[in-house]
Design a protein around this motif. Structure first.
Motif, mmCIF file in Angstrom:
data_model
loop_
_atom_site.group_PDB
_atom_site.id
_atom_site.type_symbol
_atom_site.label_atom_id
_atom_site.label_comp_id
_atom_site.label_asym_id
_atom_site.label_seq_id
_atom_site.Cartn_x
_atom_site.Cartn_y
_atom_site.Cartn_z
ATOM 1 N N PRO A 22 0.823 -1.220 0.000
ATOM 2 C CA PRO A 22 0.000 0.000 0.000
ATOM 3 C C PRO A 22 0.849 1.258 0.000
ATOM 4 O O PRO A 22 1.894 1.314 0.628
ATOM 5 N N GLY A 23 0.411 2.271 -0.742
ATOM 6 C CA GLY A 23 1.065 3.568 -0.694
ATOM 7 C C GLY A 23 1.775 3.935 -1.970
ATOM 8 O O GLY A 23 1.995 3.122 -2.848
ATOM 9 N N CYS A 24 2.098 5.203 -2.054
ATOM 10 C CA CYS A 24 2.878 5.748 -3.161
ATOM 11 C C CYS A 24 4.070 6.487 -2.591
ATOM 12 O O CYS A 24 4.151 6.750 -1.397
ATOM 13 N N SER A 25 4.957 6.881 -3.439
ATOM 14 C CA SER A 25 6.156 7.590 -3.014
ATOM 15 C C SER A 25 5.816 8.882 -2.287
ATOM 16 O O SER A 25 4.954 9.646 -2.715
ATOM 17 N N SER A 26 6.513 9.155 -1.187
ATOM 18 C CA SER A 26 6.371 10.426 -0.482
ATOM 19 C C SER A 26 6.830 11.588 -1.344
ATOM 20 O O SER A 26 6.476 12.741 -1.098
ATOM 21 N N LEU A 27 7.613 11.302 -2.346
ATOM 22 C CA LEU A 27 8.072 12.360 -3.245
ATOM 23 C C LEU A 27 6.931 12.980 -4.031
ATOM 24 O O LEU A 27 7.038 14.106 -4.501
ATOM 25 N N LEU A 28 5.829 12.258 -4.165
ATOM 26 C CA LEU A 28 4.677 12.855 -4.850
ATOM 27 C C LEU A 28 4.188 14.078 -4.082
ATOM 28 O O LEU A 28 3.859 15.106 -4.670
ATOM 29 N N GLY A 29 4.106 13.978 -2.760
ATOM 30 C CA GLY A 29 3.723 15.123 -1.941
ATOM 31 C C GLY A 29 4.734 16.247 -2.046
ATOM 32 O O GLY A 29 4.383 17.419 -2.156
ATOM 33 N N ALA A 30 6.012 15.887 -2.026
ATOM 34 C CA ALA A 30 7.064 16.896 -2.103
ATOM 35 C C ALA A 30 7.067 17.609 -3.449
ATOM 36 O O ALA A 30 7.246 18.826 -3.519
ATOM 37 N N LEU A 31 6.841 16.879 -4.506
ATOM 38 C CA LEU A 31 6.972 17.457 -5.851
ATOM 39 C C LEU A 31 5.670 17.992 -6.434
ATOM 40 O O LEU A 31 5.698 18.759 -7.390
ATOM 41 N N TYR A 32 4.535 17.600 -5.876
ATOM 42 C CA TYR A 32 3.253 18.057 -6.432
ATOM 43 C C TYR A 32 2.425 18.879 -5.464
ATOM 44 O O TYR A 32 1.442 19.476 -5.867
ATOM 45 N N GLU A 33 2.785 18.891 -4.182
ATOM 46 C CA GLU A 33 1.907 19.538 -3.214
ATOM 47 C C GLU A 33 2.605 20.583 -2.352
ATOM 48 O O GLU A 33 2.249 21.746 -2.383
ATOM 49 N N HIS A 34 3.603 20.203 -1.556
ATOM 50 C CA HIS A 34 4.095 21.128 -0.537
ATOM 51 C C HIS A 34 5.604 21.289 -0.473
ATOM 52 O O HIS A 34 6.114 21.883 0.482
ATOM 53 N N GLY A 35 6.335 20.834 -1.442
ATOM 54 C CA GLY A 35 7.780 21.010 -1.447
ATOM 55 C C GLY A 35 8.191 22.400 -1.916
ATOM 56 O O GLY A 35 7.360 23.200 -2.348
ATOM 57 N N PRO A 36 9.484 22.732 -1.821
ATOM 58 C CA PRO A 36 9.955 24.057 -2.223
ATOM 59 C C PRO A 36 9.799 24.336 -3.723
ATOM 60 O O PRO A 36 9.644 25.477 -4.135
ATOM 61 N N GLU A 73 10.056 7.388 2.904
ATOM 62 C CA GLU A 73 9.422 6.406 2.027
ATOM 63 C C GLU A 73 9.065 5.237 2.925
ATOM 64 O O GLU A 73 9.939 4.640 3.547
ATOM 65 N N SER A 74 7.820 4.928 3.036
ATOM 66 C CA SER A 74 7.415 3.965 4.037
ATOM 67 C C SER A 74 6.306 3.073 3.513
ATOM 68 O O SER A 74 5.292 3.586 3.058
ATOM 69 N N PRO A 75 6.467 1.795 3.607
ATOM 70 C CA PRO A 75 7.668 1.073 3.996
ATOM 71 C C PRO A 75 8.635 0.970 2.822
ATOM 72 O O PRO A 75 8.290 1.355 1.706
ATOM 73 N N ALA A 76 9.822 0.469 3.108
ATOM 74 C CA ALA A 76 10.760 0.195 2.012
ATOM 75 C C ALA A 76 10.040 -0.671 0.993
ATOM 76 O O ALA A 76 9.202 -1.497 1.355
ATOM 77 N N GLN A 77 10.309 -0.479 -0.231
ATOM 78 C CA GLN A 77 9.724 -1.160 -1.385
ATOM 79 C C GLN A 77 8.437 -0.495 -1.867
ATOM 80 O O GLN A 77 7.792 -0.998 -2.763
ATOM 81 N N VAL A 78 8.048 0.637 -1.278
ATOM 82 C CA VAL A 78 6.932 1.433 -1.769
ATOM 83 C C VAL A 78 7.521 2.670 -2.426
ATOM 84 O O VAL A 78 8.488 3.242 -1.934
ATOM 85 N N GLY A 79 6.946 3.099 -3.510
ATOM 86 C CA GLY A 79 7.459 4.286 -4.188
ATOM 87 C C GLY A 79 8.851 4.049 -4.729
ATOM 88 O O GLY A 79 9.114 3.057 -5.392
ATOM 89 N N PHE A 80 9.767 4.973 -4.420
ATOM 90 C CA PHE A 80 11.132 4.874 -4.921
ATOM 91 C C PHE A 80 12.076 4.198 -3.931
ATOM 92 O O PHE A 80 13.269 4.105 -4.168
ATOM 93 N N SER A 81 11.588 3.757 -2.779
ATOM 94 C CA SER A 81 12.455 3.171 -1.764
ATOM 95 C C SER A 81 12.723 1.701 -2.069
ATOM 96 O O SER A 81 12.013 1.064 -2.832
ATOM 97 N N PHE A 82 13.763 1.193 -1.443
ATOM 98 C CA PHE A 82 14.110 -0.205 -1.650
ATOM 99 C C PHE A 82 14.927 -0.712 -0.476
ATOM 100 O O PHE A 82 15.430 0.077 0.320
ATOM 101 N N MET A 83 15.040 -2.018 -0.364
ATOM 102 C CA MET A 83 15.926 -2.666 0.592
ATOM 103 C C MET A 83 16.649 -3.769 -0.142
ATOM 104 O O MET A 83 16.035 -4.547 -0.855
#
Length: 116
Positions: free
Chosen positions: A11-25, A52-62
């Protein structure tokens, strides 16, 4: 969103979506063609850390197979470990107010992390 950004296995998408489309600089305008300064950026009022939570969601990995089964409790433990490592490395942020938030499935991750 492309399958490279949102995982169908967890479940989930990359946290970068929020950073790049909503509230980042800076945010993307016109899909990915133009980057513009975000006049409503959250970082003008606070320091913001994206996990990125958990690892393996969005752009994260382990690389490790140490965690073959994912559950919300285990994700909270890993997120707490990550936050502790962050504050140990950048101790100038220790002692400041900390607010944990998220969207979508973070409605599960946030309470589990906050409890710990």
């Amino acid at each position: 969103w492309s399958s490279d950004v949102c995982s169908s296995d967890l479940p989930g998408c990359s946290s970068l979506l929020g950073a790049l489309y909503e509230h980042g600089p800076f945010i993307f305008a016109d899909a990915f063609a133009i980057i513009v300064k975000n006049k409503y950026s959250w970082n003008t009022k606070a320091n913001v850390l994206y996990l990125e939570s958990p690892a393996q969601v969005g752009f994260s990995f382990m690389d490790s197979k140490q965690y073959p089964v994912w559950n919300d409790s285990m994700v909270a433990e890993l997120n707490l470990k990550t936050l502790k490592a962050f504050f140990n490395k950048w101790d100038e942020y220790k002692g400041r107010d900390l607010y944990i938030s998220g969207e979508s499935y973070a409605g599960m991750y946030v309470p589990f992390l906050a409890e710990r």
